[in-house]
Design an enzyme around this catalytic site. Sequence first.
Site, mmCIF file in Angstrom:
data_model
loop_
_atom_site.group_PDB
_atom_site.id
_atom_site.type_symbol
_atom_site.label_atom_id
_atom_site.label_comp_id
_atom_site.label_asym_id
_atom_site.label_seq_id
_atom_site.Cartn_x
_atom_site.Cartn_y
_atom_site.Cartn_z
ATOM 1 C CE LYS A 2 -7.778 -57.043 119.912
ATOM 2 N NZ LYS A 2 -8.674 -57.455 120.986
ATOM 3 N NE ARG A 48 -9.959 -64.060 118.352
ATOM 4 C CZ ARG A 48 -9.718 -63.028 117.559
ATOM 5 N NH1 ARG A 48 -8.929 -62.034 117.977
ATOM 6 N NH2 ARG A 48 -10.249 -62.954 116.340
#
Length: 255
Positions: free
Chosen positions: A204, A238
């Site tokens: 991210k 995840r």
Amino acid sequence: MGILNMTPDSFSDGGKFNSEKSALLHAGKMMGEGASIIDIGPQSTRPKADFLTAAEEIKRLGKIISLIKSEFPELLISLDTFYAETVKFGFDEGIDIVNDISAGQFDSQMIETVLKTGLPYILMHVNPDYASMHEKIKYDDITCDVNRFLLEKADELLKTGMKDIILDPGFGFGKGITDQYKLLDESQYIGLGKFPVLIGISRKSFIYKQLGKGPNEVTEETQQLHRKVLEKGASILRVHDVAATKVAVDQFLRN
């Protein structure tokens, strides 16, 4: 939870696994590295990604779900979609979990459809519609605001009869860098211990951009954060980098 993006435009691995052969090989590789769940995404949800209809998602998925289930029956398959029609297709193909970034907000039939399948449901915090999902929101207290959203939605779902709910605070969706690190630091409060919590921070931008690196260059920094959220009670990670994450998980379990 290993990420299998069947997309040409995902931010770090677009186009790598969008054929049945490459997707099947990658699913097997991730299982061998320690993944017990594979999250299949037929549509990228990065900023400015191409928008697909449910029919286009289903076409992109093809037979990969049933192929993976046949080849690796021990793997759980999560389907990353905000469409009810894609969930119906995935259920017929053998999925085990629905991973809905929209919290049921982008498709009015989603919650009813998930209920009919009886599958576990990943409920993510996100802005109320597709067009605004990456707009940065100014929060008074991000942990309280995210928690309120998730707990209110979860309560609504419980009242419908849904039983298996997993909470995802939605890193990377409409949240600033400072707020996301605060949410990580306070992740033990997500769900107030009432539900399993999924953390999805892999590659991210709030991690790599401030370091002047790319999404594929922050594996160690990400594992440090993974160890932190595991200590705070996270149930599912995840990730793209399964092998590195498995090392972090094993270190946590030994300590």
